[in-house]
Scaffold this active site. Sequence first.
Site, PDB file in Angstrom:
ATOM      1  N   LYS A  56       0.806  -0.827   0.231  1.00 34.00           N
ATOM      2  CA  LYS A  56      -0.137   0.205   0.232  1.00 34.00           C
ATOM      3  C   LYS A  56       0.861   1.265  -0.036  1.00 34.00           C
ATOM      4  O   LYS A  56       0.766   2.176  -0.597  1.00 34.00           O
ATOM      5  CB  LYS A  56      -0.919  -0.159   1.516  1.00 34.00           C
ATOM      6  CG  LYS A  56      -1.305   1.570   1.248  1.00 34.00           C
ATOM      7  CD  LYS A  56      -2.350   1.323   2.567  1.00 34.00           C
ATOM      8  CE  LYS A  56      -1.634   1.709   4.142  1.00 34.00           C
ATOM      9  NZ  LYS A  56      -1.597   2.809   4.320  1.00 34.00           N
ATOM     10  N   ASN A  57       1.947   1.258   0.786  1.00 31.05           N
ATOM     11  CA  ASN A  57       2.461   2.511   1.152  1.00 31.05           C
ATOM     12  C   ASN A  57       3.716   2.431   0.294  1.00 31.05           C
ATOM     13  O   ASN A  57       4.422   3.863  -0.231  1.00 31.05           O
ATOM     14  CB  ASN A  57       3.110   1.975   1.962  1.00 31.05           C
ATOM     15  CG  ASN A  57       2.527   2.667   3.830  1.00 31.05           C
ATOM     16  OD1 ASN A  57       1.026   2.790   3.417  1.00 31.05           O
ATOM     17  ND2 ASN A  57       2.588   2.070   4.798  1.00 31.05           N
ATOM     18  N   CYS A 117      -5.423  12.433  12.012  1.00 27.36           N
ATOM     19  CA  CYS A 117      -5.813  11.572  12.490  1.00 27.36           C
ATOM     20  C   CYS A 117      -6.128  10.689  13.441  1.00 27.36           C
ATOM     21  O   CYS A 117      -5.655  11.742  14.824  1.00 27.36           O
ATOM     22  CB  CYS A 117      -5.513  10.972  10.462  1.00 27.36           C
ATOM     23  SG  CYS A 117      -4.036  10.063  11.472  1.00 27.36           S
ATOM     24  N   ARG A 160      -0.386  15.070  12.706  1.00 23.21           N
ATOM     25  CA  ARG A 160       0.258  14.160  11.354  1.00 23.21           C
ATOM     26  C   ARG A 160       0.858  15.603  10.938  1.00 23.21           C
ATOM     27  O   ARG A 160       0.039  15.982   9.737  1.00 23.21           O
ATOM     28  CB  ARG A 160      -0.738  13.028  11.102  1.00 23.21           C
ATOM     29  CG  ARG A 160       0.287  12.157  11.438  1.00 23.21           C
ATOM     30  CD  ARG A 160      -0.871  11.030  11.270  1.00 23.21           C
ATOM     31  NE  ARG A 160       0.174  10.555   9.476  1.00 23.21           N
ATOM     32  CZ  ARG A 160      -0.225   9.373   9.009  1.00 23.21           C
ATOM     33  NH1 ARG A 160      -1.585   9.408   9.397  1.00 23.21           N
ATOM     34  NH2 ARG A 160       0.254   8.988   8.048  1.00 23.21           N
ATOM     35  N   LEU A 215       6.833  19.758   7.456  1.00 21.17           N
ATOM     36  CA  LEU A 215       8.619  19.142   5.972  1.00 21.17           C
ATOM     37  C   LEU A 215       8.314  19.501   4.590  1.00 21.17           C
ATOM     38  O   LEU A 215       8.822  19.434   4.296  1.00 21.17           O
ATOM     39  CB  LEU A 215       8.689  17.987   7.159  1.00 21.17           C
ATOM     40  CG  LEU A 215       8.788  18.177   8.367  1.00 21.17           C
ATOM     41  CD1 LEU A 215       9.407  16.857   8.721  1.00 21.17           C
ATOM     42  CD2 LEU A 215      10.116  19.087   8.682  1.00 21.17           C
ATOM     43  N   ASP A 241       4.060   0.392  12.117  1.00 23.77           N
ATOM     44  CA  ASP A 241       2.896   0.161  11.919  1.00 23.77           C
ATOM     45  C   ASP A 241       2.247  -1.820  12.477  1.00 23.77           C
ATOM     46  O   ASP A 241       1.836  -1.691  11.646  1.00 23.77           O
ATOM     47  CB  ASP A 241       2.931   0.263   9.753  1.00 23.77           C
ATOM     48  CG  ASP A 241       2.853   1.905   9.579  1.00 23.77           C
ATOM     49  OD1 ASP A 241       3.560   1.845   8.072  1.00 23.77           O
ATOM     50  OD2 ASP A 241       2.854   2.473  10.354  1.00 23.77           O
ATOM     51  N   ARG A 298      -9.123  -1.148   4.240  1.00 25.04           N
ATOM     52  CA  ARG A 298      -8.298   0.434   3.899  1.00 25.04           C
ATOM     53  C   ARG A 298      -6.505   0.115   3.725  1.00 25.04           C
ATOM     54  O   ARG A 298      -5.724   0.471   2.846  1.00 25.04           O
ATOM     55  CB  ARG A 298      -7.544   1.691   5.373  1.00 25.04           C
ATOM     56  CG  ARG A 298      -9.247   2.212   5.156  1.00 25.04           C
ATOM     57  CD  ARG A 298      -9.033   3.798   6.319  1.00 25.04           C
ATOM     58  NE  ARG A 298      -7.756   4.124   5.338  1.00 25.04           N
ATOM     59  CZ  ARG A 298      -6.594   4.726   6.094  1.00 25.04           C
ATOM     60  NH1 ARG A 298      -7.415   5.837   7.150  1.00 25.04           N
ATOM     61  NH2 ARG A 298      -6.354   6.358   4.862  1.00 25.04           N
TER      62      ARG A 298
HETATM   63  C1  EPZ Z   1       3.732   7.251   5.747  1.00 18.12           C
HETATM   64  O1  EPZ Z   1       2.517   8.138   6.677  1.00 18.12           O
HETATM   65  C2  EPZ Z   1       2.964   5.580   6.068  1.00 18.12           C
HETATM   66  N1  EPZ Z   1       1.899   6.055   5.386  1.00 18.12           N
HETATM   67  C3  EPZ Z   1       2.544   6.029   7.722  1.00 18.12           C
HETATM   68  O2  EPZ Z   1       2.004   4.177   7.181  1.00 18.12           O
HETATM   69  C4  EPZ Z   1       3.768   4.791   8.352  1.00 18.12           C
HETATM   70  O3  EPZ Z   1       3.380   4.919   9.725  1.00 18.12           O
HETATM   71  C5  EPZ Z   1       4.289   6.477   8.501  1.00 18.12           C
HETATM   72  O4  EPZ Z   1       4.603   6.504   7.457  1.00 18.12           O
HETATM   73  C6  EPZ Z   1       5.607   6.808   9.170  1.00 18.12           C
HETATM   74  O5  EPZ Z   1       6.780   6.092   8.850  1.00 18.12           O
HETATM   75  C7  EPZ Z   1       2.500   6.095   3.951  1.00 18.12           C
HETATM   76  O6  EPZ Z   1       3.328   5.762   3.511  1.00 18.12           O
HETATM   77  C8  EPZ Z   1       0.673   6.542   3.067  1.00 18.12           C
HETATM   78  P1  EPZ Z   1       5.704  10.566   8.044  1.00 18.12           P
HETATM   79  P2  EPZ Z   1       3.666   9.525   6.741  1.00 18.12           P
HETATM   80  O7  EPZ Z   1       5.073  11.638   7.014  1.00 18.12           O
HETATM   81  O8  EPZ Z   1       3.785   9.912   5.546  1.00 18.12           O
HETATM   82  C9  EPZ Z   1       5.742  13.882  11.742  1.00 18.12           C
HETATM   83  C10 EPZ Z   1       0.291   2.626   7.472  1.00 18.12           C
HETATM   84  O9  EPZ Z   1      -0.419   2.318   8.646  1.00 18.12           O
HETATM   85  N2  EPZ Z   1       5.948  15.096  10.762  1.00 18.12           N
HETATM   86  O10 EPZ Z   1       6.849   9.747   8.519  1.00 18.12           O
HETATM   87  O11 EPZ Z   1       2.146  11.013   6.741  1.00 18.12           O
HETATM   88  C11 EPZ Z   1       4.748  13.475  11.962  1.00 18.12           C
HETATM   89  O12 EPZ Z   1       3.436  14.048  12.595  1.00 18.12           O
HETATM   90  C12 EPZ Z   1       0.366   3.379   7.458  1.00 18.12           C
HETATM   91  O13 EPZ Z   1       0.390   2.008   6.743  1.00 18.12           O
HETATM   92  C13 EPZ Z   1       5.743  16.445  10.488  1.00 18.12           C
HETATM   93  O14 EPZ Z   1       6.175  16.835  12.262  1.00 18.12           O
HETATM   94  O15 EPZ Z   1       4.428   9.989   7.825  1.00 18.12           O
HETATM   95  C14 EPZ Z   1       4.972  11.570  12.354  1.00 18.12           C
HETATM   96  O16 EPZ Z   1       4.877  12.245  13.675  1.00 18.12           O
HETATM   97  C15 EPZ Z   1       0.131   4.738   8.984  1.00 18.12           C
HETATM   98  N3  EPZ Z   1       6.058  17.276   9.658  1.00 18.12           N
HETATM   99  C16 EPZ Z   1       6.142  11.435  12.027  1.00 18.12           C
HETATM  100  O17 EPZ Z   1       6.510  13.006  11.059  1.00 18.12           O
HETATM  101  C17 EPZ Z   1       5.676  16.730   8.375  1.00 18.12           C
HETATM  102  O18 EPZ Z   1       5.319  17.273   7.468  1.00 18.12           O
HETATM  103  C18 EPZ Z   1       5.746  10.806  10.541  1.00 18.12           C
HETATM  104  O19 EPZ Z   1       5.489  10.616   9.873  1.00 18.12           O
HETATM  105  C19 EPZ Z   1       5.965  15.869   7.724  1.00 18.12           C
HETATM  106  C20 EPZ Z   1       5.615  14.490   9.515  1.00 18.12           C
END
Ligand code: EPZ
Length: 430
Positions: free
Chosen positions: A22-23, A118, A123, A127, A307, A399
């Site tokens: 999915k990711n 969410c 989230r 960045l 995850d 999902r």
């Molecule tokens: C991806 O989400 C995955 N989703 C998530 O999988 C996964 O848990 C996550 O990466 C971490 O590995 C997809 O790839 C579609 P992040 P993403 O940006 O990109 C903070 C699942 O269950 N952050 O790495 O949204 C954020 O708040 C899902 O399959 C900022 O502060 O995750 C979080 O605490 C859930 N500012 C941390 O970084 C930003 O601009 C990780 O978020 C972006 C993120």
Amino acid sequence: MDQLLIQGGIPLRGKVRVNGSKNACLPIIAAALLTNENTIIEGVPDLLDVRTMIAVLEGLGAAVDYCQEQGLLRIAPGELSPAAPPADLVSRMRASFLVLGPLLARKKPVRLPLPGGCAIGTRPVDLHLKGLTAMGAQFSIINGCVEGHTTGLQGAGVYLDFPSVGATENIIMAATLARGTTILDNAATEPEIVDLANCLNSMGAQVVGAGTSRVRIEGVPGLGGTRHTIIPDRIEAGTLLLASVITGGDVIVENILPDHLKSLLAKLTEAGAIIEEVGPTAVRAAANGRTDAVDLKTMPYPGFSTDLQPQFMALMALSDGTSTVIETVFENRFRHVEGLNSMGAQIQVEGRQAIVQGRPYLTGAPVVAPDLRGAAALLLAGLAAQGETELLSVRHLWRGYSRLEERLVSLGAQIKRIAKEPEQAVRTGS
Ligand code: EPZ
């Protein structure tokens, strides 16, 4: 409101095959917007989130044909309409924000609702915006929407304060068509980033270093279409391995890349499970009596994946001893604890830490799935518990997992899917 009825206590046995990731698939679908030529993606899992992403692209004017039996997706972006995908779709799924980089790369003005906080945390997208601003995009936040535009992106040096997966993906995609070179530091190194980069390079991009914390992208004038096969889903694979061990079973999981799961395989071995690579893309996971309690700390890849934290916690709820689980990636990813405790688990949450006192058994109960991976954790607990578990709000599961209950039934599980009218459904929670 669909729900699952799970009869617990049956050890899973047999072989099961993992679907496409999915990711990996979601950013690669967004990457198809970087060209007006056609793109074919193979190994696409039939998931709610994939269908949402398809609807977002169609809302932008792309023609998308999805054959779920074959896992084949054909995308013909054509001339994108004014880039404002349907707000309700973007709000529904955070990954929709991944169209931002590609649209700006093609100099399309973009308006996207800020992805709502969410179930698992606020989230933010700061960045994403920081990196794209450094490349010359201009943003304003109006009525909860991000409005962005550019007359043309320039290569830039970008440092990510946190190795955000989505920000890494948006910035890499935008940089493929920027003028000049982009160096992205402290980039996320997840396998899904590598798969995205491989797909982009097959379209004519020049991305080097994906999978490391420093990625270099040389902008090119344009990209072409491609045909790309999605990597296996390491989180689905880990969930299936855990399902085998938590039920006292013995299962071979196929179409798995063990290298993507080193942290989970090490933790399962540490907990006393039998983990055996039985082929380049097949792993056997078997229980070896009651697992030992092991401590866990989630980290960005290659650390233990956030995850898989809920699913591993379900296993620790039955382990011999006390386990400390620390969640460092998201600030609210313990919403599955309530359901586990109502099944007899003894878990105490203190901020980003959960103390899990292993119990000799769990008992089935009606539980509400709080989010995607929390649903998986409660499903695994139901498979191991004594008696029947009703898993409500199971829509969360669709999902990220395609026909998971059917594949578990093929391993001997007793699971029935019941469609309930909304008014009959018990309080379903979010
Ligand atoms: C991806 O989400 C995955 N989703 C998530 O999988 C996964 O848990 C996550 O990466 C971490 O590995 C997809 O790839 C579609 P992040 P993403 O940006 O990109 C903070 C699942 O269950 N952050 O790495 O949204 C954020 O708040 C899902 O399959 C900022 O502060 O995750 C979080 O605490 C859930 N500012 C941390 O970084 C930003 O601009 C990780 O978020 C972006 C993120």
